[in-house]
Design a protein around this motif. Structure first.
Motif, mmCIF file in Angstrom:
data_model
loop_
_atom_site.group_PDB
_atom_site.id
_atom_site.type_symbol
_atom_site.label_atom_id
_atom_site.label_comp_id
_atom_site.label_asym_id
_atom_site.label_seq_id
_atom_site.Cartn_x
_atom_site.Cartn_y
_atom_site.Cartn_z
ATOM 1 N N VAL A 288 -3.512 0.603 3.229
ATOM 2 C CA VAL A 288 -2.062 0.400 3.150
ATOM 3 C C VAL A 288 -1.663 -0.785 4.030
ATOM 4 O O VAL A 288 -2.071 -0.879 5.195
ATOM 5 C CB VAL A 288 -1.305 1.659 3.598
ATOM 6 N N PHE A 289 -0.856 -1.682 3.466
ATOM 7 C CA PHE A 289 -0.395 -2.872 4.164
ATOM 8 C C PHE A 289 1.115 -3.026 3.994
ATOM 9 O O PHE A 289 1.719 -2.449 3.084
ATOM 10 C CB PHE A 289 -1.062 -4.135 3.606
ATOM 11 N N THR A 290 1.695 -3.841 4.851
ATOM 12 C CA THR A 290 3.059 -4.322 4.659
ATOM 13 C C THR A 290 2.990 -5.808 4.355
ATOM 14 O O THR A 290 2.321 -6.559 5.072
ATOM 15 C CB THR A 290 3.923 -4.100 5.921
ATOM 16 N N PHE A 291 3.651 -6.216 3.273
ATOM 17 C CA PHE A 291 3.653 -7.630 2.907
ATOM 18 C C PHE A 291 4.700 -8.365 3.727
ATOM 19 O O PHE A 291 5.852 -7.949 3.809
ATOM 20 C CB PHE A 291 3.957 -7.807 1.419
ATOM 21 N N GLY B 254 1.995 -16.150 3.879
ATOM 22 C CA GLY B 254 2.283 -14.735 3.996
ATOM 23 C C GLY B 254 1.146 -13.973 4.642
ATOM 24 O O GLY B 254 0.095 -14.533 4.959
ATOM 25 N N TRP B 255 1.383 -12.686 4.824
ATOM 26 C CA TRP B 255 0.407 -11.803 5.452
ATOM 27 C C TRP B 255 0.439 -10.435 4.773
ATOM 28 O O TRP B 255 1.480 -10.010 4.283
ATOM 29 C CB TRP B 255 0.738 -11.582 6.927
ATOM 30 N N LEU B 256 -0.698 -9.773 4.768
ATOM 31 C CA LEU B 256 -0.760 -8.341 4.514
ATOM 32 C C LEU B 256 -1.124 -7.708 5.851
ATOM 33 O O LEU B 256 -2.226 -7.922 6.379
ATOM 34 C CB LEU B 256 -1.797 -7.999 3.449
ATOM 35 N N ALA C 247 -4.322 -13.112 6.216
ATOM 36 C CA ALA C 247 -3.508 -14.299 5.966
ATOM 37 C C ALA C 247 -3.574 -14.646 4.479
ATOM 38 O O ALA C 247 -4.642 -14.640 3.872
ATOM 39 C CB ALA C 247 -4.003 -15.462 6.810
ATOM 40 N N LEU C 248 -2.421 -14.947 3.898
ATOM 41 C CA LEU C 248 -2.327 -15.327 2.496
ATOM 42 C C LEU C 248 -1.816 -16.760 2.398
ATOM 43 O O LEU C 248 -0.916 -17.159 3.134
ATOM 44 C CB LEU C 248 -1.379 -14.391 1.744
#
Length: 223
Positions: free
Chosen positions: A198-201, A115-117, A125-126
């Protein structure tokens, strides 16, 4: 959590890379690109796919991706190897072409990019498992903001989905403007706020089916 190939060691969970036991450093984007190529090995990944994953919704120069590839090759001394680890698939993209091997301690590579933020301050990167975000400390994905606590929040990603947990931060963790007071599920497209950031998952998409092709700087510290 490691991948060992001859004199090269890649650790996704700690976001570290070693060559001949000496740590080498990559920019954040170059490390994310390397992680993605290793995740998808031995499949070739198209330039369009790489651009979408590294710079989602953002226009960048055509030279940006080749520059990252050059940075990776320089870091791992790929130009001096008999068989290149990073393969250019002409007219298509790039591939990591070495098979996985066990590390000296026997650990398997488990740090799959999941995933990503995505936000204006950073694109993070997650990986599968726990991802701790904060301003400083060991094994933390660093966010340089005075509104982010030392160990601010934890994102855990597994087969059942993703969960975010606030770690007692001063300025709070929010999902879709709701303050997180207990472990909270996050889905693709959810807004995540850490302090003022602020991020978008975004969840990583599964790798496409392998096809036959004949021609063609957020850093985590290690404890």
């Amino acid at each position: 959590m490691r991948l060992q190939i001859d004199d090269l060691t890649f650790d996704a969970s700690s976001r570290q890379l070693w060559l001949n036991e000496a740590e080498v450093h990559l920019s954040t984007k170059a490390f994310d690109l390397l992680a993605l190529l290793i995740e998808r090995r031995p499949q070739a990944v198209s330039k369009a796919d790489l651009h979408a994953r590294l710079w989602p919704g953002t226009f960048v120069s055509a030279s940006s991706l080749p520059s990252l590839i050059s940075e990776i090759r320089e870091a791992i001394a790929d130009h001096r190897r008999e068989s290149r680890l990073v393969r250019t698939v002409h007219g298509f993209g790039y591939a990591w072409q070495s098979a996985q091997q066990a590390t000296p301690d026997g650990d398997a590579f488990e740090g799959t990019l999941t995933g990503w933020l995505v936000g204006s301050p950073a694109e993070i990167a997650l990986f599968a498992g726990e991802n701790v975000l904060g301003r400083e400390g060991d094994d933390v994905i660093l966010l340089k903001s005075s509104t982010v606590s030392r160990r601010h929040a934890r994102v855990a990603i597994g087969e059942g989905g993703a969960v975010i947990e606030d770690l007692g931060s001063k300025n709070g963790t929010y999902v879709n403007d709701q303050r997180v007071s207990e472990p909270t599920s996050v889905a693709d497209g959810d807004q995540v706020r850490l302090g003022s950031l602020v991020f978008t998952f975004r969840r990583s998409q599964p790798a496409a089916s392998t096809q036959s092709i004949t021609s063609q700087s957020g850093t985590r510290r290690r404890s």
